[in-house]
Scaffold this motif. Structure first.
Motif, mmCIF file in Angstrom:
data_model
loop_
_atom_site.group_PDB
_atom_site.id
_atom_site.type_symbol
_atom_site.label_atom_id
_atom_site.label_comp_id
_atom_site.label_asym_id
_atom_site.label_seq_id
_atom_site.Cartn_x
_atom_site.Cartn_y
_atom_site.Cartn_z
ATOM 1 N N ARG A 122 12.198 -20.206 -34.693
ATOM 2 C CA ARG A 122 11.773 -19.069 -34.212
ATOM 3 C C ARG A 122 10.800 -17.894 -35.161
ATOM 4 O O ARG A 122 10.510 -17.270 -34.748
ATOM 5 N N ARG A 125 7.489 -18.693 -34.345
ATOM 6 C CA ARG A 125 7.009 -18.448 -33.515
ATOM 7 C C ARG A 125 6.592 -16.976 -33.276
ATOM 8 O O ARG A 125 5.699 -16.451 -33.029
ATOM 9 N N ILE A 126 7.360 -16.448 -34.015
ATOM 10 C CA ILE A 126 7.005 -14.019 -34.630
ATOM 11 C C ILE A 126 6.298 -14.533 -35.575
ATOM 12 O O ILE A 126 5.479 -13.969 -35.326
ATOM 13 N N PHE A 184 16.057 -16.527 -25.562
ATOM 14 C CA PHE A 184 16.268 -16.679 -26.766
ATOM 15 C C PHE A 184 14.871 -17.608 -26.567
ATOM 16 O O PHE A 184 14.656 -17.187 -27.667
ATOM 17 N N ASP B 23 18.702 -9.054 -29.706
ATOM 18 C CA ASP B 23 16.888 -8.694 -30.476
ATOM 19 C C ASP B 23 16.594 -9.875 -31.556
ATOM 20 O O ASP B 23 15.977 -10.058 -31.853
ATOM 21 N N ALA B 25 18.363 -11.767 -33.180
ATOM 22 C CA ALA B 25 18.370 -13.120 -32.995
ATOM 23 C C ALA B 25 17.481 -14.316 -32.481
ATOM 24 O O ALA B 25 17.177 -15.283 -32.422
ATOM 25 N N THR B 26 17.108 -13.163 -31.409
ATOM 26 C CA THR B 26 15.817 -13.847 -30.448
ATOM 27 C C THR B 26 14.742 -14.101 -30.965
ATOM 28 O O THR B 26 13.923 -14.675 -30.593
ATOM 29 N N GLY B 27 15.010 -13.090 -31.843
ATOM 30 C CA GLY B 27 12.979 -13.142 -32.169
ATOM 31 C C GLY B 27 12.309 -12.052 -31.740
ATOM 32 O O GLY B 27 11.339 -11.602 -31.518
#
Lengths: 223, 227
Positions: A122, A125-126, A184, B23, B25-27
């Protein structure tokens, strides 16, 4: 590579446990690339032990086993979150190299293997798609407000929690599961999800709230 | 350099709504939003637990994905890359929440706002400098220090406004907000915060971009200087 091999914080029987594990993953070295069979280690604890072995002694066969299970799933995650196939290969490689590098700091009392690798993927990806680097909470920061209770075995607790959450995710009603997956897999906010699926924002919010209640509600209820 | 994190024994009583933790936790959260939320988490073990549950859901969903095959020899390439990086300096870690705020304290100056308020810009997306492409940031984080007993003019916000108290306290709409508390005011909320009597109130505030004011400083200063 700086790895703290004199980590005394690990359980005393750690070396004994990983010694018996070594025999199994060594066999995975016979496989290469995508010829590697699907998960060799379905039992959750095994991956935590393998990551600990990577961190403690740069165990390449442990890395091969973790790679075989997680790399194809990390790639699937990156594709779902908007990466094309070629970029996804490169990003997957970067995520797995981070798994290697960060393994020495992996704490199974904080997260199980899948959760830990999810957070690495994650953040990658960010970093890549949003050009942002988010600040991290540093668990060793002495100014962090301490956890209120010291449980006898955090690691069991973390594994238990992950198992219950996994169960809850698997049994969510489809209308909730599909929204949670969008959140997610694609990293979308509530309003972005609402416009994508064509539902009113209030409906998306209430379904996700129900989903989160189930994730939490399953904790402790059947223990 | 940490900015007085969690020095008070006070356990936060005002928390971010669950959807904001999701938000995180999911990015989906922006760097500014993530900084605000993680600052609250530094004070709040129960919210840290809640985020852990959500990240466990992320792990479960990652595990549940249909695997996508990789090109042959990916593992060997990874192992070669590992061999080659042997002895190299470890990859830099992401900055900690405390160091982000600390670094900004060292590199930016206070800007004074009428009424005795002081504000400092906090760059939440720190790390390697990058192109601004694709940045989804909507809003700016400021560190503020308001003198004890200061009373703000009543004002109305355009867009939601987030505040995390670091030390001191303020009162607003019958509520008391103390160290670690997370205050989420919805779009259009009208309010008039008053600082606690004993000490200056220090905190982080996330202010959304707004078409109403031409500068960010002006936007923040607006409630104080009656723009």
């Amino acid at each position: 590579m700086t790895v703290n091999t004199a980590d005394t914080s690990r359980p005393r029987d750690y070396r004994a446990r990983t010694a018996t594990l070594r025999l199994v993953p060594a066999a995975t070295m016979a496989f290469h690339g995508d010829a590697m069979p699907a998960p060799l280690f379905r039992d959750q604890p095994a991956f935590e032990e393998l990551i600990a072995a990577i961190g403690a002694k740069q165990d390449r066969s442990a890395f091969a086993a973790v790679f075989a299970h997680f790399a194809p799933r990390v790639k699937a995650y990156l594709i779902k979150s908007g990466s094309d196939y070629n970029a996804a290969d490169e990003l997957t490689q970067e995520v797995m190299l981070l798994v290697w590098r960060k393994a020495a700091r992996y704490d199974p009392a904080q997260a199980n293997a899948a959760t830990w690798i999810f957070t690495i993927a994650r953040n990658k990806r960010i970093d890549r798609f949003r050009r942002e680097r988010h600040a991290e909470l540093d668990a060793s920061d002495p100014t962090l407000a301490p956890e209120p209770t010291t449980l006898p075995d955090h690691q069991l607790e973390a594994a238990d929690q992950a198992r219950k959450v996994t169960q809850a995710v698997a049994t969510l009603p489809e209308e909730q599961a599909s929204l949670l997956k969008l959140a997610f897999y694609e990293g979308k906010s509530h309003s972005a999800i609402a416009s994508q699926v064509g539902l009113p924002l209030g409906t998306v919010k209430s379904r996700l709230r129900l989903a989160l209640t189930r994730l939490r509600g399953n904790l402790g209820s059947d223990s | 350099m940490n900015y007085a994190f969690a020095t008070a024994p006070h356990a936060p009583t005002h928390h971010p709504p669950e959807e904001l933790l999701l938000d995180l936790a999911t990015g989906a959260a922006s760097a500014s939003e993530a900084l605000m939320l993680k600052t609250h988490l530094a004070f709040c073990p129960p919210c840290r637990d809640a985020v852990r549950v959500l990240e466990d859901a992320g792990g479960a969903l990652l595990n549940a994905l249909e695997p996508v095959s990789l090109p042959p020899n990916m593992l060997n390439r990874a192992l070669r890359a590992i061999e080659q990086s042997e002895g190299a300096a470890p990859a830099p870690e992401p900055p900690s929440v405390g160091s982000v705020i600390g670094a900004n304290l060292a590199s930016t100056a206070w800007r004074k706002v009428p009424g005795g308020l002081r504000m400092r810009r906090v760059d939440a997306g720190s790390g390697a400098p990058r192109a601004n492409l694709g940045r989804t940031e909507s809003g700016r984080v400021w560190l503020f220090e308001a003198p004890a007993k200061m009373k703000m003019f009543q004002h109305r916000h355009v867009g939601d406004e987030w505040t995390v108290v670091l030390s001191g306290e303020f009162h607003d709409g019958g509520e008391r907000y103390k160290a670690g508390d997370f205050v989420w005011l919805p779009d259009g909320h009208r309010h008039q915060p008053v600082m606690g009597a004993d000490a200056p109130c220090v905190g982080l505030i996330l202010v959304r971009d707004s078409p109403l004011y031409t500068s960010v400083v002006g936007k923040i200063a607006a409630p104080f200087i009656r723009l």
